[in-house]
Write a protein that holds these residues in place. Structure first.
Motif, PDB file in Angstrom:
ATOM      1  N   ILE A 186       6.147  38.930  49.894  1.00 10.11           N
ATOM      2  CA  ILE A 186       6.178  40.167  49.116  1.00 10.11           C
ATOM      3  C   ILE A 186       4.779  40.768  49.047  1.00 10.11           C
ATOM      4  O   ILE A 186       3.782  40.079  49.230  1.00 10.11           O
ATOM      5  N   ALA A 187       4.730  42.075  48.776  1.00 10.89           N
ATOM      6  CA  ALA A 187       3.454  42.765  48.571  1.00 10.89           C
ATOM      7  C   ALA A 187       3.724  44.051  47.813  1.00 10.89           C
ATOM      8  O   ALA A 187       4.844  44.580  47.826  1.00 10.89           O
ATOM      9  N   CYS A 188       2.691  44.560  47.151  1.00  8.54           N
ATOM     10  CA  CYS A 188       2.801  45.823  46.406  1.00  8.54           C
ATOM     11  C   CYS A 188       1.663  46.764  46.765  1.00  8.54           C
ATOM     12  O   CYS A 188       0.499  46.348  46.836  1.00  8.54           O
ATOM     13  N   GLY A 189       2.023  48.046  46.965  1.00 11.32           N
ATOM     14  CA  GLY A 189       1.028  49.095  46.962  1.00 11.32           C
ATOM     15  C   GLY A 189       0.856  49.566  45.521  1.00 11.32           C
ATOM     16  O   GLY A 189       1.391  48.949  44.591  1.00 11.32           O
ATOM     17  N   GLN A 190       0.157  50.659  45.323  1.00  7.42           N
ATOM     18  CA  GLN A 190      -0.038  51.152  43.965  1.00  7.42           C
ATOM     19  C   GLN A 190       1.287  51.377  43.248  1.00  7.42           C
ATOM     20  O   GLN A 190       1.468  50.958  42.112  1.00  7.42           O
ATOM     21  N   LEU A 191       2.219  52.015  43.928  1.00  5.75           N
ATOM     22  CA  LEU A 191       3.475  52.412  43.282  1.00  5.75           C
ATOM     23  C   LEU A 191       4.687  52.053  44.130  1.00  5.75           C
ATOM     24  O   LEU A 191       5.751  52.657  43.970  1.00  5.75           O
ATOM     25  N   CYS A 192       4.537  51.108  45.029  1.00  2.00           N
ATOM     26  CA  CYS A 192       5.675  50.712  45.865  1.00  2.00           C
ATOM     27  C   CYS A 192       5.709  49.204  46.019  1.00  2.00           C
ATOM     28  O   CYS A 192       4.756  48.500  45.671  1.00  2.00           O
ATOM     29  N   SER A 193       6.814  48.692  46.526  1.00  2.00           N
ATOM     30  CA  SER A 193       7.004  47.248  46.717  1.00  2.00           C
ATOM     31  C   SER A 193       7.581  47.004  48.107  1.00  2.00           C
ATOM     32  O   SER A 193       8.370  47.808  48.614  1.00  2.00           O
ATOM     33  N   MET A 194       7.199  45.875  48.715  1.00  2.00           N
ATOM     34  CA  MET A 194       7.693  45.516  50.042  1.00  2.00           C
ATOM     35  C   MET A 194       8.154  44.061  50.036  1.00  2.00           C
ATOM     36  O   MET A 194       7.611  43.223  49.305  1.00  2.00           O
ATOM     37  N   ALA A 195       9.149  43.759  50.863  1.00  2.00           N
ATOM     38  CA  ALA A 195       9.662  42.393  50.972  1.00  2.00           C
ATOM     39  C   ALA A 195      10.035  42.092  52.422  1.00  2.00           C
ATOM     40  O   ALA A 195      10.680  42.910  53.091  1.00  2.00           O
ATOM     41  N   VAL A 196       9.614  40.915  52.906  1.00  2.00           N
ATOM     42  CA  VAL A 196       9.956  40.444  54.240  1.00  2.00           C
ATOM     43  C   VAL A 196      11.033  39.370  54.110  1.00  2.00           C
ATOM     44  O   VAL A 196      10.921  38.464  53.274  1.00  2.00           O
ATOM     45  N   LEU A 197      12.090  39.464  54.922  1.00  2.00           N
ATOM     46  CA  LEU A 197      13.183  38.506  54.882  1.00  2.00           C
ATOM     47  C   LEU A 197      12.967  37.378  55.882  1.00  2.00           C
ATOM     48  O   LEU A 197      12.166  37.497  56.812  1.00  2.00           O
ATOM     49  N   ASP A 198      13.717  36.302  55.706  1.00  2.00           N
ATOM     50  CA  ASP A 198      13.593  35.160  56.613  1.00  2.00           C
ATOM     51  C   ASP A 198      14.060  35.479  58.025  1.00  2.00           C
ATOM     52  O   ASP A 198      13.720  34.774  58.973  1.00  2.00           O
ATOM     53  N   ASN A 199      14.815  36.556  58.190  1.00  2.00           N
ATOM     54  CA  ASN A 199      15.262  36.952  59.530  1.00  2.00           C
ATOM     55  C   ASN A 199      14.334  37.978  60.171  1.00  2.00           C
ATOM     56  O   ASN A 199      14.630  38.521  61.231  1.00  2.00           O
ATOM     57  N   GLY A 200      13.198  38.266  59.518  1.00  2.00           N
ATOM     58  CA  GLY A 200      12.217  39.185  60.095  1.00  2.00           C
ATOM     59  C   GLY A 200      12.383  40.631  59.708  1.00  2.00           C
ATOM     60  O   GLY A 200      11.567  41.475  60.090  1.00  2.00           O
ATOM     61  N   GLU A 201      13.435  40.952  58.958  1.00  2.00           N
ATOM     62  CA  GLU A 201      13.598  42.322  58.485  1.00  2.00           C
ATOM     63  C   GLU A 201      12.609  42.602  57.351  1.00  2.00           C
ATOM     64  O   GLU A 201      12.151  41.688  56.667  1.00  2.00           O
ATOM     65  N   ILE A 202      12.304  43.889  57.142  1.00  4.26           N
ATOM     66  CA  ILE A 202      11.391  44.256  56.070  1.00  4.26           C
ATOM     67  C   ILE A 202      11.985  45.418  55.281  1.00  4.26           C
ATOM     68  O   ILE A 202      12.554  46.347  55.857  1.00  4.26           O
ATOM     69  N   TYR A 203      11.891  45.324  53.955  1.00  4.18           N
ATOM     70  CA  TYR A 203      12.456  46.317  53.044  1.00  4.18           C
ATOM     71  C   TYR A 203      11.346  46.875  52.154  1.00  4.18           C
ATOM     72  O   TYR A 203      10.376  46.183  51.836  1.00  4.18           O
ATOM     73  N   GLY A 204      11.507  48.134  51.766  1.00  2.00           N
ATOM     74  CA  GLY A 204      10.556  48.751  50.857  1.00  2.00           C
ATOM     75  C   GLY A 204      11.245  49.606  49.821  1.00  2.00           C
ATOM     76  O   GLY A 204      12.367  50.085  50.034  1.00  2.00           O
ATOM     77  N   TRP A 205      10.599  49.809  48.677  1.00  2.35           N
ATOM     78  CA  TRP A 205      11.144  50.678  47.647  1.00  2.35           C
ATOM     79  C   TRP A 205      10.013  51.206  46.764  1.00  2.35           C
ATOM     80  O   TRP A 205       8.921  50.643  46.722  1.00  2.35           O
ATOM     81  N   GLY A 206      10.278  52.324  46.094  1.00  3.94           N
ATOM     82  CA  GLY A 206       9.282  52.932  45.226  1.00  3.94           C
ATOM     83  C   GLY A 206       8.721  54.221  45.787  1.00  3.94           C
ATOM     84  O   GLY A 206       9.408  54.963  46.496  1.00  3.94           O
ATOM     85  N   TYR A 207       7.459  54.485  45.497  1.00  6.40           N
ATOM     86  CA  TYR A 207       6.793  55.739  45.869  1.00  6.40           C
ATOM     87  C   TYR A 207       6.654  55.837  47.383  1.00  6.40           C
ATOM     88  O   TYR A 207       6.316  54.860  48.055  1.00  6.40           O
ATOM     89  N   ASN A 208       6.887  57.052  47.922  1.00  5.15           N
ATOM     90  CA  ASN A 208       6.928  57.190  49.378  1.00  5.15           C
ATOM     91  C   ASN A 208       6.356  58.521  49.859  1.00  5.15           C
ATOM     92  O   ASN A 208       6.615  58.929  50.983  1.00  5.15           O
ATOM     93  N   CYS A 209       5.590  59.207  49.020  1.00  3.55           N
ATOM     94  CA  CYS A 209       5.124  60.549  49.391  1.00  3.55           C
ATOM     95  C   CYS A 209       4.125  60.530  50.542  1.00  3.55           C
ATOM     96  O   CYS A 209       3.868  61.568  51.158  1.00  3.55           O
ATOM     97  N   ASN A 210       3.547  59.373  50.841  1.00  2.59           N
ATOM     98  CA  ASN A 210       2.656  59.256  51.993  1.00  2.59           C
ATOM     99  C   ASN A 210       3.326  58.546  53.159  1.00  2.59           C
ATOM    100  O   ASN A 210       2.671  58.228  54.160  1.00  2.59           O
ATOM    101  N   GLY A 211       4.627  58.270  53.009  1.00  4.86           N
ATOM    102  CA  GLY A 211       5.347  57.557  54.068  1.00  4.86           C
ATOM    103  C   GLY A 211       5.120  56.061  54.063  1.00  4.86           C
ATOM    104  O   GLY A 211       5.426  55.366  55.037  1.00  4.86           O
ATOM    105  N   GLN A 212       4.613  55.507  52.932  1.00  5.08           N
ATOM    106  CA  GLN A 212       4.242  54.086  52.907  1.00  5.08           C
ATOM    107  C   GLN A 212       5.424  53.128  52.927  1.00  5.08           C
ATOM    108  O   GLN A 212       5.243  51.922  53.061  1.00  5.08           O
ATOM    109  N   LEU A 213       6.652  53.660  52.819  1.00  6.17           N
ATOM    110  CA  LEU A 213       7.836  52.791  52.948  1.00  6.17           C
ATOM    111  C   LEU A 213       8.291  52.674  54.400  1.00  6.17           C
ATOM    112  O   LEU A 213       9.167  51.857  54.718  1.00  6.17           O
ATOM    113  N   GLY A 214       7.758  53.511  55.280  1.00  4.47           N
ATOM    114  CA  GLY A 214       8.053  53.402  56.706  1.00  4.47           C
ATOM    115  C   GLY A 214       9.447  53.825  57.092  1.00  4.47           C
ATOM    116  O   GLY A 214       9.981  53.384  58.113  1.00  4.47           O
TER     117      GLY A 214
END
Length: 527
Positions: A186-214
């Motif tokens: 897991i990791a956090c930006g200022q206003l967003c959160s990210m999670a990596v799964l055991d199968n290699g997928e990656i999820y994001g949620w929260g603030y995205n005005c700079n495209g930081q969720l990808g």
């Protein structure tokens, strides 16, 4: 070895105190607060103590270290901090403690009162074992040993992942798309959160005005969303800057996305990217990416230990990865980030004396007091009979039957045999992944099970589309089940590329037959 002296907040500590430090974290708006853990597992704090973030029970700043009694002996395994600041730790027992700024309930205790001393975060976590914590500006997420993510605190942009923008006063499980999935990082930006799964997928949620969720857009997300653009790419680590994200793949490539006004994506320009973009480094594979939610700085470490940096570096905008002389990504943040905080919990090795292990390592392959030498490929390796007997059943039996001072070895190469003997002195293997197959053969022959496991882990770090079939064949040959499963999954995840390699064309008929059968059961050939 990491030198905490690179952080000015430690400048007044006497050398004898610095030598006792085993873990450390520097944080705060001006890198003016610090926590550290000594070799005796005592926890100390010093600095400005904004919002009571030092956990000392008061708001008094302190230029000299003061002990945090409640944390002594807790064995901290993960630590993160916000910009309030608030501080959150996970212990070896899986407990979570939090203290400091709490204006948005980021301490998870159901109130908005600042916490002056570390307090156990218990709601919904009391029966869970937390292994990792991450903080954004004013929110917190925690990863449990069974792969669940819990979040609490500030939620103006959906960074808690609850499906709303209401602040979350106590830990709440982040479910939605993560339900029945296993998160490993897991990791956090200022206003967003990210999670990596055991199968290699990656999820994001929260603030995205700079495209930081990808996600290819700039819309905030109140629940986790999979980064579809990385379909087929296996992510193993994620790191978040202030408003940008870095991700490391299982093949050692780095992707970046989000804000780029300081060149923090390493693309050679300053244009934001709402979709992941592969960073070109012209170096060998990467093994670590580093970023911190308080800065616009990025760093990465290569397999051979070289460290690259880019982004905002002491006021300069470095838009492409720049090779440094540092040995650790931590040094990048100490010397070039603004503020110069630590991006994760530092681990520091002491050098004030030689332990038994260090003394043994020092004497390996030294002829001065050696009483036995191995001759391999015409080269000598100097060792000690007593140690070999203690460490290896094979040598205990062999050396009890012979008084020879020189033993010739013909079955294994010099490189492999030296690595084996060095392992007996150090408990570590010092071989590149491509050479570890020979050591795996030796470990199997000598029935050294722990060495066999270490070889497997080393080989995993060197897997690529070109050598995956070769490594799979070796795993089958040496009955390395865990490595076999890892290589098989890698081959399936990179099936198109792997089946076009020469190694696949030369594959043993029986192994090929078993591979196709197993891959079919795995669903690899479904449309």
């Amino acid at each position: 070895m990491l030198d905490v002296g690179k952080w000015p907040v430690f400048a007044l500590l006497p050398p004898e105190e610095i030598r006792l430090i085993r873990q450390a974290c520097v944080f705060g708006s001006a890198a003016n607060e610090a926590l550290y853990v000594t070799v005796n597992d005592e926890v100390f704090a010093l600095g400005t103590n904004c919002s009571g973030c030092l956990g000392l029970g008061d708001l008094q700043s302190t230029i000299e270290p003061r002990r945090i009694d409640v944390l002594c002996g807790k064995k901290i395994v993960s630590l993160s901090y916000g910009t309030g600041p608030h501080v959150v730790i996970a212990t070896a027992d899986g407990e979570v403690f939090a203290w400091g700024h709490n204006g948005y309930s980021q301490l998870g205790n159901g109130t908005t009162n600042h916490g002056l001393t570390p307090a156990l975060v218990s709601t919904n976590l009391i029966s869970k074992r937390v292994t990792e914590v991450a903080c954004g500006s004013h929110h917190t997420i925690a990863l449990t040993s069974d792969g669940e993510v819990y979040a609490w605190g500030y939620n103006n942009s959906g960074q808690v992942g609850s499906g709303s923008t209401a602040n979350q006063p106590t830990p709440r499980r982040v479910s939605s798309c993560l339900q029945n999935k296993v998160v490993v990082n897991i990791a956090c930006g200022q206003l967003c959160s990210m999670a990596v799964l055991d199968n290699g997928e990656i999820y994001g949620w929260g603030y995205n005005c700079n495209g930081q969720l990808g996600l290819g857009n700039n819309g905030n997300q109140q629940t986790p969303c999979r980064i579809a653009a990385l379909q087929g790419v296996n992510i193993v680590q994620v790191a978040c800057g202030y408003a940008h994200t870095l991700a490391l793949t299982d093949e050692g490539f780095v992707y970046a996305w989000g804000a780029n006004s300081y060149g923090q994506l390493g693309t050679g320009n300053k244009s934001n990217q709402a979709l992941p973009i592969l960073i070109t480094t012209d170096k060998e594979r990467m093994v670590e990416v580093a970023a911190c939610h308080t800065s616009h700085t990025s760093a990465a470490k290569t397999q051979s230990g070289q460290v690259l940096m880019w982004g905002q570096c002491r006021g300069q905008a470095v838009s492409s990865p720049h090779l440094t002389h540092f040995s650790s990504t931590d040094d990048v943040f100490a010397c070039f980030a603004t503020p110069a905080v630590t991006w994760h919990l530092l681990s520091v090795d002491g050098d004030d004396y030689l332990t038994v292990a260090q003394s043994l390592k020092k004497e390996f392959d030294s002829p001065e007091i050696s009483d036995l030498k191995f001759l391999v490929d015409g080269k000598c390796i100097y060792v000690h009979k007593a140690l070999l007997k203690i460490r290896c059943e094979h040598f205990r039996a062999l050396l009890n039957e012979t008084d020879e001072d020189v033993i010739e070895i013909h079955q294994f190469s010099y490189l492999v045999y030296k690595a084996f003997l060095e392992y007996l002195y150090t408990d570590n293997i010092n071989l590149p992944p491509e050479d570890a197959i020979g050591l795996l053969d030796l470990a199997t022959f000598y029935r050294e099970l722990r060495l066999k496991r270490l070889c497997q882990e080393t080989i995993k770090r060197g897997i690529s589309e070109e050598n995956a079939i070769t490594l799979l064949s070796a795993a089958v040959k040496y009955e390395a089940r865990d490595l076999e499963e890892f290589c098989f999954k890698f081959c399936v995840n990179h099936l198109t590329a792997v089946t076009q390699t020469q190694a696949f064309a030369d594959m043993d008929h029986d192994l090929l037959k078993n591979f196709i059968s197993k891959a079919s059961r795995y669903g690899a050939f479904k449309n």
